[in-house]
Design an enzyme around this catalytic site. Structure first.
Site, PDB file in Angstrom:
ATOM      1  N   LYS A  13      24.162 -10.344 -17.706  1.00  0.00           N
ATOM      2  CA  LYS A  13      23.243 -11.314 -17.515  1.00  0.00           C
ATOM      3  C   LYS A  13      21.908 -11.200 -16.860  1.00  0.00           C
ATOM      4  CE  LYS A  13      26.137 -13.005 -13.999  1.00  0.00           C
ATOM      5  NZ  LYS A  13      27.120 -11.744 -13.881  1.00  0.00           N
ATOM      6  N   ARG A  88      28.692 -20.550  -9.531  1.00  0.00           N
ATOM      7  CA  ARG A  88      29.957 -19.603  -9.561  1.00  0.00           C
ATOM      8  C   ARG A  88      31.157 -20.289  -8.919  1.00  0.00           C
ATOM      9  NH1 ARG A  88      26.888 -14.285  -9.080  1.00  0.00           N
ATOM     10  NH2 ARG A  88      28.475 -12.880  -8.487  1.00  0.00           N
ATOM     11  N   ARG A 127      25.445   1.660 -13.576  1.00  0.00           N
ATOM     12  CA  ARG A 127      24.270   0.942 -13.054  1.00  0.00           C
ATOM     13  C   ARG A 127      23.262   1.578 -12.115  1.00  0.00           C
ATOM     14  NH1 ARG A 127      24.055  -5.452 -12.055  1.00  0.00           N
ATOM     15  NH2 ARG A 127      25.416  -4.760 -10.372  1.00  0.00           N
ATOM     16  N   ARG A 160      23.511   0.066  -6.454  1.00  0.00           N
ATOM     17  CA  ARG A 160      23.947  -0.866  -5.392  1.00  0.00           C
ATOM     18  C   ARG A 160      24.965  -0.802  -4.633  1.00  0.00           C
ATOM     19  NH1 ARG A 160      23.332  -6.434  -8.844  1.00  0.00           N
ATOM     20  NH2 ARG A 160      25.298  -6.946  -7.967  1.00  0.00           N
ATOM     21  N   ARG A 171      35.114  -7.657  -6.916  1.00  0.00           N
ATOM     22  CA  ARG A 171      34.310  -8.625  -7.787  1.00  0.00           C
ATOM     23  C   ARG A 171      34.854  -9.295  -8.820  1.00  0.00           C
ATOM     24  NH1 ARG A 171      29.088  -5.134  -8.069  1.00  0.00           N
ATOM     25  NH2 ARG A 171      28.419  -7.067  -9.220  1.00  0.00           N
TER      26      ARG A 171
HETATM   27  P1  AP5 Z   1      23.331  -6.186 -15.693  1.00  0.00           P
HETATM   28  O1  AP5 Z   1      22.491  -7.091 -16.604  1.00  0.00           O
HETATM   29  O2  AP5 Z   1      22.886  -5.876 -14.404  1.00  0.00           O
HETATM   30  O3  AP5 Z   1      24.920  -7.333 -15.526  1.00  0.00           O
HETATM   31  P2  AP5 Z   1      24.932  -8.674 -14.552  1.00  0.00           P
HETATM   32  O4  AP5 Z   1      26.084  -9.665 -15.407  1.00  0.00           O
HETATM   33  O5  AP5 Z   1      23.621  -9.251 -14.132  1.00  0.00           O
HETATM   34  O6  AP5 Z   1      25.787  -8.071 -13.368  1.00  0.00           O
HETATM   35  P3  AP5 Z   1      25.554  -8.040 -11.637  1.00  0.00           P
HETATM   36  O7  AP5 Z   1      26.405  -7.185 -11.288  1.00  0.00           O
HETATM   37  O8  AP5 Z   1      24.236  -8.020 -11.344  1.00  0.00           O
HETATM   38  O9  AP5 Z   1      26.185  -9.831 -11.856  1.00  0.00           O
HETATM   39  P4  AP5 Z   1      26.861 -10.220 -10.397  1.00  0.00           P
HETATM   40  O10 AP5 Z   1      27.123 -11.476 -10.914  1.00  0.00           O
HETATM   41  O11 AP5 Z   1      28.195  -9.706  -9.886  1.00  0.00           O
HETATM   42  O12 AP5 Z   1      25.747  -9.940  -9.347  1.00  0.00           O
HETATM   43  P5  AP5 Z   1      24.826 -10.727  -8.593  1.00  0.00           P
HETATM   44  O13 AP5 Z   1      23.610  -9.917  -8.262  1.00  0.00           O
HETATM   45  O14 AP5 Z   1      24.571 -12.216  -9.307  1.00  0.00           O
HETATM   46  O15 AP5 Z   1      23.884  -5.271 -16.153  1.00  0.00           O
HETATM   47  C1  AP5 Z   1      25.037  -4.416 -15.619  1.00  0.00           C
HETATM   48  C2  AP5 Z   1      24.931  -2.974 -16.121  1.00  0.00           C
HETATM   49  O16 AP5 Z   1      25.412  -2.864 -17.405  1.00  0.00           O
HETATM   50  C3  AP5 Z   1      23.441  -2.241 -16.337  1.00  0.00           C
HETATM   51  O17 AP5 Z   1      23.349  -1.183 -15.930  1.00  0.00           O
HETATM   52  C4  AP5 Z   1      22.956  -2.507 -17.577  1.00  0.00           C
HETATM   53  O18 AP5 Z   1      21.761  -1.653 -18.164  1.00  0.00           O
HETATM   54  C5  AP5 Z   1      24.125  -2.136 -18.405  1.00  0.00           C
HETATM   55  N1  AP5 Z   1      24.062  -3.057 -19.709  1.00  0.00           N
HETATM   56  C6  AP5 Z   1      23.592  -4.414 -19.900  1.00  0.00           C
HETATM   57  N2  AP5 Z   1      23.919  -5.011 -21.004  1.00  0.00           N
HETATM   58  C7  AP5 Z   1      24.914  -3.737 -21.645  1.00  0.00           C
HETATM   59  C8  AP5 Z   1      25.257  -3.818 -22.954  1.00  0.00           C
HETATM   60  N3  AP5 Z   1      25.225  -4.708 -23.948  1.00  0.00           N
HETATM   61  N4  AP5 Z   1      25.737  -2.527 -23.381  1.00  0.00           N
HETATM   62  C9  AP5 Z   1      25.784  -1.588 -22.257  1.00  0.00           C
HETATM   63  N5  AP5 Z   1      25.277  -1.616 -21.024  1.00  0.00           N
HETATM   64  C10 AP5 Z   1      24.605  -2.776 -20.567  1.00  0.00           C
HETATM   65  O19 AP5 Z   1      25.613 -10.988  -7.191  1.00  0.00           O
HETATM   66  C11 AP5 Z   1      25.784 -10.223  -6.232  1.00  0.00           C
HETATM   67  C12 AP5 Z   1      26.525 -10.618  -5.124  1.00  0.00           C
HETATM   68  O20 AP5 Z   1      25.530 -11.808  -4.345  1.00  0.00           O
HETATM   69  C13 AP5 Z   1      28.031 -11.449  -5.332  1.00  0.00           C
HETATM   70  O21 AP5 Z   1      28.939 -10.772  -5.252  1.00  0.00           O
HETATM   71  C14 AP5 Z   1      28.087 -12.469  -4.186  1.00  0.00           C
HETATM   72  O22 AP5 Z   1      28.472 -11.609  -3.099  1.00  0.00           O
HETATM   73  C15 AP5 Z   1      26.326 -12.757  -4.072  1.00  0.00           C
HETATM   74  N6  AP5 Z   1      26.149 -13.967  -4.950  1.00  0.00           N
HETATM   75  C16 AP5 Z   1      25.250 -14.114  -5.886  1.00  0.00           C
HETATM   76  N7  AP5 Z   1      25.272 -15.374  -6.514  1.00  0.00           N
HETATM   77  C17 AP5 Z   1      26.041 -16.094  -5.669  1.00  0.00           C
HETATM   78  C18 AP5 Z   1      26.501 -17.177  -5.611  1.00  0.00           C
HETATM   79  N8  AP5 Z   1      26.179 -17.973  -6.776  1.00  0.00           N
HETATM   80  N9  AP5 Z   1      27.587 -17.966  -5.012  1.00  0.00           N
HETATM   81  C19 AP5 Z   1      27.998 -17.035  -3.947  1.00  0.00           C
HETATM   82  N10 AP5 Z   1      27.586 -15.650  -3.700  1.00  0.00           N
HETATM   83  C20 AP5 Z   1      26.754 -15.259  -4.889  1.00  0.00           C
END
Ligand code: AP5
Length: 217
Positions: A13, A88, A127, A160, A171
């Protein structure tokens, strides 16, 4: 463009949202990035969120919704946005509808990026991120030009804290229990489009752009 990029941790994402936001001239709004920025600044919001993030749990809905409401009121979001990581939970989706209708607006497109669990674990444990500019890399599939250094700003890359295998699996469990039902919520309202998130980063981007062309708002 009002787009919600939806999907499990590691679906890509953030990677895709950055490019889409730049291409379409709208801000990329990532709730996870906002929490990490708040933590770097040592604010109460960041310190509070860290407890949940490190445990692989969701930050409470009231905190997240208040924060998103404020962010969407900023001037740059008048042109639209790419939302990444919100909503979410069903409660967040309902609160989001209320925010939009209070502004005389309604939900745009929700694109669900779908990837198999084992690939998600591989992506997240490999990552590396830039703590300064937020750029994301993968040790195998998207390595930086110089190992360990950010291509954009040269800073040392970090892993991270919530990308250890144990926290990643937690997660995914939380995603299945609390976030996956949000897809059905949007499917019922006819705004959800599912795309295959496997394959190369440019291939996934093409699929998203095609989904946007398909009646995207
Ligand atoms: P990346 O693009 O970083 O993936 P992502 O889907 O953004 O994954 P995140 O881990 O950032 O999502 P998340 O939703 O768990 O975390 P968030 O920060 O929102 O890609 C991942 C890896 O894969 C990278 O290395 C990339 O290079 C690689 N990649 C990408 N595409 C690829 C492909 N096609 N092929 C191969 N490799 C690829 O949230 C973190 C925490 O914050 C949560 O756990 C929660 O505690 C809190 N939080 C955030 N938002 C909320 C909410 N709305 N409600 C409650 N808690 C929340």
């Amino acid at each position: 463009m009002n787009l919600v990029l939806f999907g499990p941790p590691g679906a890509g994402k953030g990677t895709q949202a950055k490019v889409l936001a730049e291409r379409h001239g709208v801000p990329h709004i990532s709730t996870g990035d906002i929490f990490r920025a708040a933590l770097r600044q040592g604010t109460p919001l960041g310190l509070d969120a860290k407890r949940f993030m490190d445990a692989g749990q969701l930050v409470p809905d009231a905190v997240v919704c208040g924060m998103v409401r404020e962010r969407l009121r900023e001037r740059d979001a008048e042109r639209g946005y790419v939302l990444d990581g919100f909503p979410r939970t069903i409660a967040q989706a309902v609160a989001f509808d209320e925010m939009l209708s209070a502004d005389g607006s309604s939900i745009g497109k929700v694109i669900s990026v779908e990837v198999a669990d084992e690939e998600l674990v591989r992506r997240l444990t490999g990552r590396r991120s830039c703590p300064v500019c937020g750029a994301a890399y993968h040790v195998e599939s998207a390595p930086p030009k110089v190992a360990g250094a950010c291509d954009a700003c040269g800073s040392a890359l970090v892993q991270r804290e919530d990308d250890s295998e144990g926290v990643v699996r937690k997660r995914l469990e939380v995603y299945n229990a609390q976030t996956r039902p949000v897809a059905a919520y949007y499917q019922d309202r006819g705004v959800l489009q599912r795309i295959d998130g496997s394959g190369s980063i440019p291939d996934v981007l093409d699929r998203i752009e095609k989904a946007l062309e398909d009646g995207g708002r």
